[in-house]
Design a protein around this motif. Structure first.
Motif, PDB file in Angstrom:
ATOM      1  N   HIS A  80       0.815  -1.207   0.000  1.00  0.00           N
ATOM      2  CA  HIS A  80       0.000   0.000   0.000  1.00  0.00           C
ATOM      3  C   HIS A  80       0.852   1.262   0.000  1.00  0.00           C
ATOM      4  CE1 HIS A  80       0.872  -0.064   4.286  1.00  0.00           C
ATOM      5  NE2 HIS A  80       0.175   1.043   4.478  1.00  0.00           N
ATOM      6  N   LEU A  81       2.051   1.174   0.528  1.00  0.00           N
ATOM      7  CA  LEU A  81       2.947   2.324   0.590  1.00  0.00           C
ATOM      8  C   LEU A  81       3.585   2.632  -0.758  1.00  0.00           C
ATOM      9  CD1 LEU A  81       4.622   1.556   4.012  1.00  0.00           C
ATOM     10  CD2 LEU A  81       2.860   3.261   3.514  1.00  0.00           C
ATOM     11  N   ALA A  82       3.487   1.698  -1.702  1.00  0.00           N
ATOM     12  CA  ALA A  82       4.082   1.895  -3.024  1.00  0.00           C
ATOM     13  C   ALA A  82       3.034   1.799  -4.132  1.00  0.00           C
ATOM     14  CB  ALA A  82       5.190   0.867  -3.253  1.00  0.00           C
ATOM     15  N   ASN A  83       1.771   1.882  -3.756  1.00  0.00           N
ATOM     16  CA  ASN A  83       0.671   1.848  -4.737  1.00  0.00           C
ATOM     17  C   ASN A  83       0.802   0.698  -5.735  1.00  0.00           C
ATOM     18  OD1 ASN A  83      -0.740   4.158  -3.725  1.00  0.00           O
ATOM     19  ND2 ASN A  83       0.858   5.425  -4.635  1.00  0.00           N
ATOM     20  N   VAL A  84       1.081  -0.500  -5.222  1.00  0.00           N
ATOM     21  CA  VAL A  84       1.331  -1.641  -6.109  1.00  0.00           C
ATOM     22  C   VAL A  84       0.096  -2.104  -6.869  1.00  0.00           C
ATOM     23  CG1 VAL A  84       3.336  -2.450  -4.811  1.00  0.00           C
ATOM     24  CG2 VAL A  84       1.049  -3.340  -4.258  1.00  0.00           C
ATOM     25  N   ARG A  85      -1.078  -1.667  -6.459  1.00  0.00           N
ATOM     26  CA  ARG A  85      -2.278  -2.031  -7.231  1.00  0.00           C
ATOM     27  C   ARG A  85      -2.266  -1.365  -8.605  1.00  0.00           C
ATOM     28  NH1 ARG A  85      -5.748  -5.079  -4.378  1.00  0.00           N
ATOM     29  NH2 ARG A  85      -5.931  -4.747  -2.141  1.00  0.00           N
ATOM     30  N   SER A  86      -1.605  -0.215  -8.704  1.00  0.00           N
ATOM     31  CA  SER A  86      -1.532   0.510  -9.974  1.00  0.00           C
ATOM     32  C   SER A  86      -0.392   0.006 -10.851  1.00  0.00           C
ATOM     33  CB  SER A  86      -1.342   2.003  -9.726  1.00  0.00           C
ATOM     34  OG  SER A  86      -2.436   2.514  -9.007  1.00  0.00           O
ATOM     35  N   SER A  87       0.795  -0.079 -10.259  1.00  0.00           N
ATOM     36  CA  SER A  87       1.975  -0.570 -10.976  1.00  0.00           C
ATOM     37  C   SER A  87       3.067  -0.839  -9.945  1.00  0.00           C
ATOM     38  CB  SER A  87       2.466   0.444 -12.008  1.00  0.00           C
ATOM     39  OG  SER A  87       3.202   1.486 -11.389  1.00  0.00           O
ATOM     40  N   LEU A  88       4.143  -1.424 -10.396  1.00  0.00           N
ATOM     41  CA  LEU A  88       5.285  -1.679  -9.509  1.00  0.00           C
ATOM     42  C   LEU A  88       6.320  -0.559  -9.579  1.00  0.00           C
ATOM     43  CD1 LEU A  88       5.860  -5.523  -9.979  1.00  0.00           C
ATOM     44  CD2 LEU A  88       4.527  -4.329  -8.220  1.00  0.00           C
ATOM     45  N   ASN A  89       6.019   0.519 -10.300  1.00  0.00           N
ATOM     46  CA  ASN A  89       7.001   1.580 -10.494  1.00  0.00           C
ATOM     47  C   ASN A  89       7.521   2.174  -9.185  1.00  0.00           C
ATOM     48  OD1 ASN A  89       6.947   1.293 -13.244  1.00  0.00           O
ATOM     49  ND2 ASN A  89       5.508   2.982 -13.592  1.00  0.00           N
ATOM     50  N   GLN A  90       6.633   2.547  -8.261  1.00  0.00           N
ATOM     51  CA  GLN A  90       7.089   3.144  -7.001  1.00  0.00           C
ATOM     52  C   GLN A  90       7.935   2.161  -6.199  1.00  0.00           C
ATOM     53  OE1 GLN A  90       4.121   5.000  -4.562  1.00  0.00           O
ATOM     54  NE2 GLN A  90       3.426   6.360  -6.185  1.00  0.00           N
ATOM     55  N   LEU A  91       7.538   0.894  -6.196  1.00  0.00           N
ATOM     56  CA  LEU A  91       8.323  -0.131  -5.515  1.00  0.00           C
ATOM     57  C   LEU A  91       9.722  -0.212  -6.120  1.00  0.00           C
ATOM     58  CD1 LEU A  91       8.315  -2.638  -3.513  1.00  0.00           C
ATOM     59  CD2 LEU A  91       7.794  -3.983  -5.563  1.00  0.00           C
ATOM     60  N   LEU A  92       9.801  -0.225  -7.432  1.00  0.00           N
ATOM     61  CA  LEU A  92      11.102  -0.332  -8.102  1.00  0.00           C
ATOM     62  C   LEU A  92      11.942   0.927  -7.906  1.00  0.00           C
ATOM     63  CD1 LEU A  92       9.874  -2.142 -11.300  1.00  0.00           C
ATOM     64  CD2 LEU A  92      11.212  -3.135  -9.427  1.00  0.00           C
ATOM     65  N   TYR A  93      11.320   2.095  -7.884  1.00  0.00           N
ATOM     66  CA  TYR A  93      12.054   3.332  -7.602  1.00  0.00           C
ATOM     67  C   TYR A  93      12.641   3.289  -6.192  1.00  0.00           C
ATOM     68  CZ  TYR A  93       9.744   5.366 -11.721  1.00  0.00           C
ATOM     69  OH  TYR A  93       9.277   5.623 -12.992  1.00  0.00           O
ATOM     70  N   ARG A  94      11.836   2.825  -5.253  1.00  0.00           N
ATOM     71  CA  ARG A  94      12.341   2.743  -3.868  1.00  0.00           C
ATOM     72  C   ARG A  94      13.465   1.722  -3.770  1.00  0.00           C
ATOM     73  NH1 ARG A  94      14.202   5.260   0.014  1.00  0.00           N
ATOM     74  NH2 ARG A  94      13.976   4.280   2.053  1.00  0.00           N
ATOM     75  N   ALA A  95      13.330   0.593  -4.448  1.00  0.00           N
ATOM     76  CA  ALA A  95      14.403  -0.412  -4.459  1.00  0.00           C
ATOM     77  C   ALA A  95      15.683   0.191  -5.026  1.00  0.00           C
ATOM     78  CB  ALA A  95      13.969  -1.634  -5.273  1.00  0.00           C
ATOM     79  N   GLU A  96      15.559   0.966  -6.083  1.00  0.00           N
ATOM     80  CA  GLU A  96      16.735   1.616  -6.671  1.00  0.00           C
ATOM     81  C   GLU A  96      17.355   2.601  -5.685  1.00  0.00           C
ATOM     82  OE1 GLU A  96      18.031   4.224 -10.603  1.00  0.00           O
ATOM     83  OE2 GLU A  96      15.936   3.619 -10.363  1.00  0.00           O
ATOM     84  N   GLU A  97      16.513   3.381  -4.991  1.00  0.00           N
ATOM     85  CA  GLU A  97      17.011   4.371  -4.023  1.00  0.00           C
ATOM     86  C   GLU A  97      17.850   3.729  -2.935  1.00  0.00           C
ATOM     87  OE1 GLU A  97      13.532   7.812  -4.071  1.00  0.00           O
ATOM     88  OE2 GLU A  97      13.493   6.281  -2.527  1.00  0.00           O
ATOM     89  N   VAL A  98      17.427   2.562  -2.459  1.00  0.00           N
ATOM     90  CA  VAL A  98      18.151   1.912  -1.351  1.00  0.00           C
ATOM     91  C   VAL A  98      19.160   0.882  -1.849  1.00  0.00           C
ATOM     92  CG1 VAL A  98      16.271   2.331   0.278  1.00  0.00           C
ATOM     93  CG2 VAL A  98      16.392   0.127  -0.926  1.00  0.00           C
ATOM     94  N   GLY A  99      19.240   0.681  -3.165  1.00  0.00           N
ATOM     95  CA  GLY A  99      20.191  -0.275  -3.728  1.00  0.00           C
ATOM     96  C   GLY A  99      19.785  -1.719  -3.558  1.00  0.00           C
ATOM     97  N   ALA A 100      18.482  -1.978  -3.456  1.00  0.00           N
ATOM     98  CA  ALA A 100      17.994  -3.344  -3.218  1.00  0.00           C
ATOM     99  C   ALA A 100      18.044  -4.172  -4.501  1.00  0.00           C
ATOM    100  CB  ALA A 100      16.568  -3.313  -2.680  1.00  0.00           C
ATOM    101  N   THR A 101      18.362  -5.447  -4.322  1.00  0.00           N
ATOM    102  CA  THR A 101      18.318  -6.411  -5.421  1.00  0.00           C
ATOM    103  C   THR A 101      17.052  -7.256  -5.352  1.00  0.00           C
ATOM    104  OG1 THR A 101      19.636  -7.940  -4.084  1.00  0.00           O
ATOM    105  CG2 THR A 101      20.831  -6.547  -5.669  1.00  0.00           C
ATOM    106  N   ILE A 102      16.401  -7.250  -4.189  1.00  0.00           N
ATOM    107  CA  ILE A 102      15.147  -7.970  -3.979  1.00  0.00           C
ATOM    108  C   ILE A 102      14.172  -7.019  -3.293  1.00  0.00           C
ATOM    109  CG2 ILE A 102      14.012  -9.920  -2.811  1.00  0.00           C
ATOM    110  CD1 ILE A 102      16.700 -11.405  -2.879  1.00  0.00           C
ATOM    111  N   ALA A 103      12.933  -6.940  -3.820  1.00  0.00           N
ATOM    112  CA  ALA A 103      11.894  -6.110  -3.218  1.00  0.00           C
ATOM    113  C   ALA A 103      10.707  -7.011  -2.877  1.00  0.00           C
ATOM    114  CB  ALA A 103      11.467  -4.999  -4.170  1.00  0.00           C
ATOM    115  N   LEU A 104      10.380  -7.100  -1.599  1.00  0.00           N
ATOM    116  CA  LEU A 104       9.308  -7.966  -1.114  1.00  0.00           C
ATOM    117  C   LEU A 104       8.139  -7.102  -0.661  1.00  0.00           C
ATOM    118  CD1 LEU A 104      11.527 -10.303   1.105  1.00  0.00           C
ATOM    119  CD2 LEU A 104      10.858 -10.632  -1.294  1.00  0.00           C
ATOM    120  N   PHE A 105       6.926  -7.506  -1.061  1.00  0.00           N
ATOM    121  CA  PHE A 105       5.762  -6.703  -0.710  1.00  0.00           C
ATOM    122  C   PHE A 105       4.525  -7.583  -0.624  1.00  0.00           C
ATOM    123  CE2 PHE A 105       5.803  -6.971  -5.268  1.00  0.00           C
ATOM    124  CZ  PHE A 105       4.481  -6.971  -5.674  1.00  0.00           C
ATOM    125  N   GLY A 106       3.532  -7.094   0.092  1.00  0.00           N
ATOM    126  CA  GLY A 106       2.237  -7.756   0.205  1.00  0.00           C
ATOM    127  C   GLY A 106       1.149  -6.792  -0.215  1.00  0.00           C
TER     128      GLY A 106
END
Length: 172
Positions: A80-106
């Motif tokens: 819900h914090l990354a609006n994943v119902r619309s797209s994964l873009n915010q999740l992927l932007y946040r992963a890029e910001e923190v340098g994550a190679t894996i992004a886990l969400f519910g």
């Protein structure tokens, strides 16, 4: 490295007890993507890294967590914090910001996994209230090697779901 990922148990504590009991010492990390509806002081959180979901009303829960295990940097948040119902873009932007190679969400209760621009984005589905194409209570196990990610989904009886097995090559 091997990781257990679960989400959206919505008050069903026993299913988490069973997973922790079965996987303790067999995986390198256990992650809960929110909407547990359990107390933040629950002893289960000694084994499971957890974040707040939109149905978790305790301020003690963190909104996101970032952890490094081996060569993997893992971002954990509720969708819900990354609006994943619309797209994964915010999740992927946040992963890029923190340098994550894996992004886990519910949040959506719909399982899914994709490798996008070098980031493994995974929703384990819901261990209690599944939605979407697969009406199966699920969690996921990720095995991360130097060359690939192997993702296997399991039902709530800890049985692998054969059609929900995926392998993704890591970029060299």
């Amino acid at each position: 490295m091997k990781y257990l990922v679960v989400s959206d148990n919505h008050g069903d504590r026993q299913c988490l007890v069973e997973l922790v009991t079965a996987y303790r010492g067999k995986v390198d990390g256990m992650f809960h993507c929110g909407d547990s509806e359990l107390e933040p002081t629950d002893e289960l959180w000694r084994d499971l890294l957890v974040v707040t979901g939109n149905c978790d009303y305790y301020p003690e829960y963190q909104k996101e967590q970032v952890v490094t295990i081996g060569n993997d940097k893992i971002l954990l948040l509720h969708g819900h914090l990354a609006n994943v119902r619309s797209s994964l873009n915010q999740l992927l932007y946040r992963a890029e910001e923190v340098g994550a190679t894996i992004a886990l969400f519910g949040h959506t209760h719909e399982l899914g996994v994709e490798l996008i621009d070098g980031v493994l984005a995974l929703n384990p589905g819901s261990i209690r209230l599944p939605r979407g194409r697969y009406q199966i209570k699920t969690y996921a196990i990720i095995e991360s090697t130097d060359s690939h990610y192997d993702v296997q989904y399991y039902d709530d009886q800890q049985r692998p779901i054969s059609e929900l097995h995926f392998t993704f090559a890591k970029a060299k």
